[in-house]
Structure formats: C-alpha cells, structure tokens
Design a protein around this motif. Structure first.
Motif, short mmCIF file in Angstrom:
data_model
loop_
_atom_site.label_atom_id
_atom_site.label_comp_id
_atom_site.label_asym_id
_atom_site.label_seq_id
_atom_site.Cartn_x
_atom_site.Cartn_y
_atom_site.Cartn_z
N PRO A 7 -39.08 42.56 33.53
CA PRO A 7 -39.95 43.03 32.46
C PRO A 7 -39.12 43.70 31.38
O PRO A 7 -38.02 44.20 31.64
CB PRO A 7 -40.87 44.03 33.15
N ASN A 8 -39.64 43.70 30.15
CA ASN A 8 -38.91 44.31 29.05
C ASN A 8 -39.86 45.03 28.10
O ASN A 8 -41.05 45.15 28.39
CB ASN A 8 -38.08 43.25 28.31
N ASN A 9 -39.33 45.47 26.98
CA ASN A 9 -40.15 46.24 26.03
C ASN A 9 -41.19 45.38 25.33
O ASN A 9 -42.03 45.91 24.59
CB ASN A 9 -39.26 46.97 25.02
N TYR A 10 -41.19 44.07 25.55
CA TYR A 10 -42.23 43.20 25.02
C TYR A 10 -43.32 42.95 26.06
O TYR A 10 -44.48 42.80 25.71
CB TYR A 10 -41.63 41.86 24.55
N SER A 11 -42.94 42.89 27.32
CA SER A 11 -43.92 42.59 28.36
C SER A 11 -44.70 43.82 28.81
O SER A 11 -45.90 43.73 29.10
CB SER A 11 -43.25 41.92 29.56
N TYR A 12 -44.04 44.97 28.86
CA TYR A 12 -44.75 46.17 29.32
C TYR A 12 -45.97 46.52 28.46
O TYR A 12 -47.03 46.81 29.01
CB TYR A 12 -43.80 47.38 29.38
N PRO A 13 -45.88 46.49 27.13
CA PRO A 13 -47.08 46.82 26.34
C PRO A 13 -48.27 45.91 26.63
O PRO A 13 -49.40 46.37 26.75
CB PRO A 13 -46.61 46.67 24.89
N SER A 14 -48.02 44.61 26.79
CA SER A 14 -49.11 43.68 27.09
C SER A 14 -49.75 43.98 28.43
O SER A 14 -50.98 43.99 28.56
CB SER A 14 -48.60 42.23 27.07
N VAL A 15 -48.92 44.25 29.42
CA VAL A 15 -49.44 44.56 30.76
C VAL A 15 -50.23 45.87 30.72
O VAL A 15 -51.33 45.96 31.29
CB VAL A 15 -48.28 44.64 31.78
N LEU A 16 -49.71 46.88 30.04
CA LEU A 16 -50.40 48.17 29.98
C LEU A 16 -51.73 48.07 29.23
O LEU A 16 -52.71 48.69 29.63
CB LEU A 16 -49.49 49.22 29.33
N LYS A 17 -51.78 47.27 28.19
CA LYS A 17 -53.05 47.08 27.46
C LYS A 17 -54.07 46.37 28.35
O LYS A 17 -55.25 46.71 28.34
CB LYS A 17 -52.81 46.30 26.17
N ALA A 18 -53.62 45.38 29.10
CA ALA A 18 -54.53 44.68 30.01
C ALA A 18 -55.05 45.62 31.10
O ALA A 18 -56.25 45.63 31.40
CB ALA A 18 -53.81 43.48 30.65
#
Length: 110
Positions: A7-18
């Motif tokens: 995971p990276n700084n692009y994937s974490y935001p999407s996961v956290l929003k979901a």
C-alpha cells in the motif's frame, strides 16, 4: 495474492474513505496501525483521510486526535474534518474548527 504489492500514499486514502463510508471502524483502526507502521502518518492526505474516516464512523474524539497529531495541515485537511462534522449534524464542531483554522492562519479570504 500479490505479495510484492505494498500500500502507498495513493491507496490508503481510497481505502480509508471506503471504510468511513461503510462505518467499519474496526477495519479503520487496523489500517491506521498499518499507516503508522509504514510511515505514512506524516502524509497530509493520508492523515486527513484518517481523521475523516473516524469522523464518518462517529468517533469524533479519535478524529480530532488524528487531526491534532498531523505534523502538517493544509486547507483541504481542514475542510475534510469540517465537512465530516457538518455532514454529521455537528454544526458547532464545524464552526469551532473554522475558528481554530483562522487562528492557525488558514483564512477563507486573502
């Protein structure tokens, strides 16, 4: 399944929003642990999404703690937390953040 994919700084935001949208706070806490473990807690976007996730799950104390622990804040990070308060009907909390934002020098009008 993909052992070399991290995971990276692009994937974490999407996961956290979901997670915030689903209200799965237990999963959010696990992701929070991963964020800290892998050093992404200093990323302003990831940290903003952590604060937003907790607020969307109704855990405003944890949301504010995550927000207060941010080493850097920008206008979108303030807006994320204020928006979560507003959308949850916590209008006084949103206004309180607006006042704090002004004290920190993030004015609406320049």
């Amino acid at each position: 399944m993909f052992p070399n994919v991290e995971p990276n700084n692009y994937s974490y935001p999407s996961v956290l929003k979901a997670i915030g949208g689903l209200g799965c706070v237990q999963n959010g806490m696990k992701i929070h642990t991963h964020v800290l473990k892998y050093g992404f807690g200093f990323d302003v976007v990831v940290a903003s999404c952590l604060a937003g996730m907790y607020a969307k799950c109704g855990l405003f104390d944890l949301s504010m703690r995550a927000f207060d622990e941010m080493t850097k804040r920008d206008v979108p990070s303030w807006n994320t937390v204020m928006s979560c308060y507003y959308q949850s009907g916590k209008y006084e909390g949103a206004l309180g953040l607006l006042k704090r934002r002004r004290v920190w020098g993030f004015n609406l009008i320049r």
